[in-house]
Write a protein that holds these residues in place. Structure first.
Motif, PDB file in Angstrom:
ATOM      1  N   VAL A 129       0.842  -1.202   0.000  1.00  0.00           N
ATOM      2  CA  VAL A 129       0.000   0.000   0.000  1.00  0.00           C
ATOM      3  C   VAL A 129       0.875   1.248   0.000  1.00  0.00           C
ATOM      4  O   VAL A 129       0.624   2.214  -0.735  1.00  0.00           O
ATOM      5  CB  VAL A 129      -0.950  -0.009   1.216  1.00  0.00           C
ATOM      6  N   GLU A 130       1.924   1.234   0.818  1.00  0.00           N
ATOM      7  CA  GLU A 130       2.837   2.380   0.909  1.00  0.00           C
ATOM      8  C   GLU A 130       3.512   2.644  -0.438  1.00  0.00           C
ATOM      9  O   GLU A 130       3.612   3.790  -0.889  1.00  0.00           O
ATOM     10  CB  GLU A 130       3.892   2.088   1.984  1.00  0.00           C
ATOM     11  N   LEU A 131       3.959   1.590  -1.105  1.00  0.00           N
ATOM     12  CA  LEU A 131       4.596   1.717  -2.410  1.00  0.00           C
ATOM     13  C   LEU A 131       3.641   2.326  -3.425  1.00  0.00           C
ATOM     14  O   LEU A 131       4.007   3.233  -4.183  1.00  0.00           O
ATOM     15  CB  LEU A 131       5.081   0.343  -2.881  1.00  0.00           C
ATOM     16  N   ARG A 132       2.400   1.843  -3.420  1.00  0.00           N
ATOM     17  CA  ARG A 132       1.406   2.361  -4.368  1.00  0.00           C
ATOM     18  C   ARG A 132       1.133   3.839  -4.124  1.00  0.00           C
ATOM     19  O   ARG A 132       1.061   4.635  -5.073  1.00  0.00           O
ATOM     20  CB  ARG A 132       0.111   1.552  -4.240  1.00  0.00           C
ATOM     21  N   GLU A 133       1.005   4.239  -2.849  1.00  0.00           N
ATOM     22  CA  GLU A 133       0.731   5.642  -2.533  1.00  0.00           C
ATOM     23  C   GLU A 133       1.887   6.543  -2.944  1.00  0.00           C
ATOM     24  O   GLU A 133       1.680   7.613  -3.518  1.00  0.00           O
ATOM     25  CB  GLU A 133       0.444   5.785  -1.044  1.00  0.00           C
ATOM     26  N   ILE A 134       3.106   6.120  -2.646  1.00  0.00           N
ATOM     27  CA  ILE A 134       4.279   6.921  -3.033  1.00  0.00           C
ATOM     28  C   ILE A 134       4.345   7.053  -4.549  1.00  0.00           C
ATOM     29  O   ILE A 134       4.607   8.143  -5.083  1.00  0.00           O
ATOM     30  CB  ILE A 134       5.569   6.300  -2.459  1.00  0.00           C
ATOM     31  N   TYR A 135       4.098   5.962  -5.258  1.00  0.00           N
ATOM     32  CA  TYR A 135       4.136   5.995  -6.719  1.00  0.00           C
ATOM     33  C   TYR A 135       3.115   6.993  -7.269  1.00  0.00           C
ATOM     34  O   TYR A 135       3.440   7.834  -8.120  1.00  0.00           O
ATOM     35  CB  TYR A 135       3.879   4.591  -7.280  1.00  0.00           C
ATOM     36  N   HIS A 136       1.881   6.941  -6.786  1.00  0.00           N
ATOM     37  CA  HIS A 136       0.836   7.839  -7.289  1.00  0.00           C
ATOM     38  C   HIS A 136       1.136   9.299  -6.937  1.00  0.00           C
ATOM     39  O   HIS A 136       0.913  10.192  -7.762  1.00  0.00           O
ATOM     40  CB  HIS A 136      -0.535   7.432  -6.751  1.00  0.00           C
ATOM     41  N   ILE A 137       1.640   9.544  -5.748  1.00  0.00           N
ATOM     42  CA  ILE A 137       1.982  10.911  -5.356  1.00  0.00           C
ATOM     43  C   ILE A 137       3.087  11.459  -6.248  1.00  0.00           C
ATOM     44  O   ILE A 137       3.027  12.604  -6.714  1.00  0.00           O
ATOM     45  CB  ILE A 137       2.388  10.969  -3.870  1.00  0.00           C
ATOM     46  N   GLN A 138       4.099  10.640  -6.528  1.00  0.00           N
ATOM     47  CA  GLN A 138       5.200  11.097  -7.387  1.00  0.00           C
ATOM     48  C   GLN A 138       4.719  11.328  -8.823  1.00  0.00           C
ATOM     49  O   GLN A 138       5.180  12.253  -9.486  1.00  0.00           O
ATOM     50  CB  GLN A 138       6.356  10.091  -7.365  1.00  0.00           C
ATOM     51  N   CYS A 139       3.777  10.498  -9.279  1.00  0.00           N
ATOM     52  CA  CYS A 139       3.211  10.729 -10.623  1.00  0.00           C
ATOM     53  C   CYS A 139       2.468  12.059 -10.662  1.00  0.00           C
ATOM     54  O   CYS A 139       2.572  12.811 -11.643  1.00  0.00           O
ATOM     55  CB  CYS A 139       2.275   9.590 -11.008  1.00  0.00           C
ATOM     56  N   LEU A 140       1.719  12.377  -9.589  1.00  0.00           N
ATOM     57  CA  LEU A 140       1.012  13.650  -9.525  1.00  0.00           C
ATOM     58  C   LEU A 140       1.973  14.832  -9.511  1.00  0.00           C
ATOM     59  O   LEU A 140       1.642  15.911 -10.005  1.00  0.00           O
ATOM     60  CB  LEU A 140       0.109  13.689  -8.290  1.00  0.00           C
ATOM     61  N   ARG A 141       3.148  14.633  -8.937  1.00  0.00           N
ATOM     62  CA  ARG A 141       4.149  15.698  -8.900  1.00  0.00           C
ATOM     63  C   ARG A 141       4.854  15.877 -10.245  1.00  0.00           C
ATOM     64  O   ARG A 141       5.651  16.796 -10.412  1.00  0.00           O
ATOM     65  CB  ARG A 141       5.206  15.383  -7.830  1.00  0.00           C
ATOM     66  N   GLY A 142       4.583  14.967 -11.185  1.00  0.00           N
ATOM     67  CA  GLY A 142       5.166  15.107 -12.517  1.00  0.00           C
ATOM     68  C   GLY A 142       6.387  14.236 -12.770  1.00  0.00           C
ATOM     69  O   GLY A 142       7.075  14.425 -13.777  1.00  0.00           O
ATOM     70  N   ALA A 143       6.668  13.301 -11.883  1.00  0.00           N
ATOM     71  CA  ALA A 143       7.814  12.414 -12.101  1.00  0.00           C
ATOM     72  C   ALA A 143       7.559  11.548 -13.336  1.00  0.00           C
ATOM     73  O   ALA A 143       6.440  11.101 -13.572  1.00  0.00           O
ATOM     74  CB  ALA A 143       8.036  11.535 -10.872  1.00  0.00           C
ATOM     75  N   ARG A 144       8.600  11.327 -14.113  1.00  0.00           N
ATOM     76  CA  ARG A 144       8.490  10.534 -15.338  1.00  0.00           C
ATOM     77  C   ARG A 144       8.676   9.044 -14.990  1.00  0.00           C
ATOM     78  O   ARG A 144       9.702   8.445 -15.312  1.00  0.00           O
ATOM     79  CB  ARG A 144       9.526  10.998 -16.355  1.00  0.00           C
ATOM     80  N   ILE A 145       7.654   8.487 -14.329  1.00  0.00           N
ATOM     81  CA  ILE A 145       7.765   7.093 -13.885  1.00  0.00           C
ATOM     82  C   ILE A 145       6.543   6.270 -14.281  1.00  0.00           C
ATOM     83  O   ILE A 145       6.401   5.152 -13.802  1.00  0.00           O
ATOM     84  CB  ILE A 145       7.970   7.026 -12.344  1.00  0.00           C
ATOM     85  N   ASN A 146       5.687   6.811 -15.152  1.00  0.00           N
ATOM     86  CA  ASN A 146       4.563   5.993 -15.615  1.00  0.00           C
ATOM     87  C   ASN A 146       5.090   4.934 -16.586  1.00  0.00           C
ATOM     88  O   ASN A 146       6.225   5.025 -17.057  1.00  0.00           O
ATOM     89  CB  ASN A 146       3.454   6.856 -16.244  1.00  0.00           C
TER      90      ASN A 146
END
Length: 197
Positions: A129-146
């Motif tokens: 759950v923690e990994l998923r939340e961090i991933y989504h937050i970083q995507c919202l910040r514009g990180a190129r990780i999709n």
């Protein structure tokens, strides 16, 4: 029951790496039964799907970069074996209580090691759950990780910096909290713990 489950998981996970290719269909049939039982016990197939797609993306990309198209089939077999090694552990975390696993592990391991393994198993759903939340937050910040951006190996370092490092920091903080909680409860002072709950 838990001891039998642990032995089964050990055998199936080891078999995923060591069995010859001709035995893989039989192993797949066994693990399909585990998946069905895990889903019946309210396990999430999404976890298995995410592990599969992440492994598929990373492994196939590396095989393509290193060997070209000639060994992509071998890369797909490697991904399948990793998935087959993962499924028994997923099933164990759903069907057996961590404290019971810890009790069984004390039969063959020192108490402190058994505690660490049992605590690690119980943390897997939380860390997912923690990994998923961090991933989504970083995507919202514009990180190129999709997934589309990760096709470019130049963005892999961003995945490490934006997701992997924060997850490791969270894991270290959590493990420290667990260690302090265990120490405050005098865990490890006695060779024979009276309970695991």
């Amino acid at each position: 029951m838990t001891a039998t489950s642990l032995i089964l998981v050990l055998l199936l996970s080891s078999g995923a790496f060591f069995l010859p290719d001709r035995y893989i269909p039989g192993l797949i049939a066994c693990e399909i039964c585990l998946v069905i039982h895990g889903v019946y016990r309210r396990g999430s197939l999404g976890v298995i799907a995410r592990v599969f797609f992440v492994q598929l993306t990373i492994t196939m990309s590396l095989y393509y970069l290193i060997h070209g198209q000639s060994q992509l089939a071998q890369g797909a077999v490697a991904v399948l074996r990793i998935l087959l090694a993962f499924i028994p552990g997923w099933w164990l975390s759903i069907t057996c209580a961590p404290e019971r696993i810890g009790e069984v592990l004390t039969w063959v391991l020192p108490v402190k090691w058994a505690f660490v393994i049992a605590a690690s198993i119980s943390l897997l759903p939380y860390m997912t759950v923690e990994l998923r939340e961090i991933y989504h937050i970083q995507c919202l910040r514009g990180a190129r990780i999709n997934p589309k951006a990760l096709r470019d190996p130049r963005n892999w370092s961003e995945l490490i910096n934006c997701v992997i490092f924060p997850v490791l920091i969270q894991l270290l903080k959590l493990s420290r909290q667990i260690a302090v909680a265990a120490q405050l409860r005098y865990f490890g002072k006695s060779n024979q713990p009276t309970h695991w709950r």
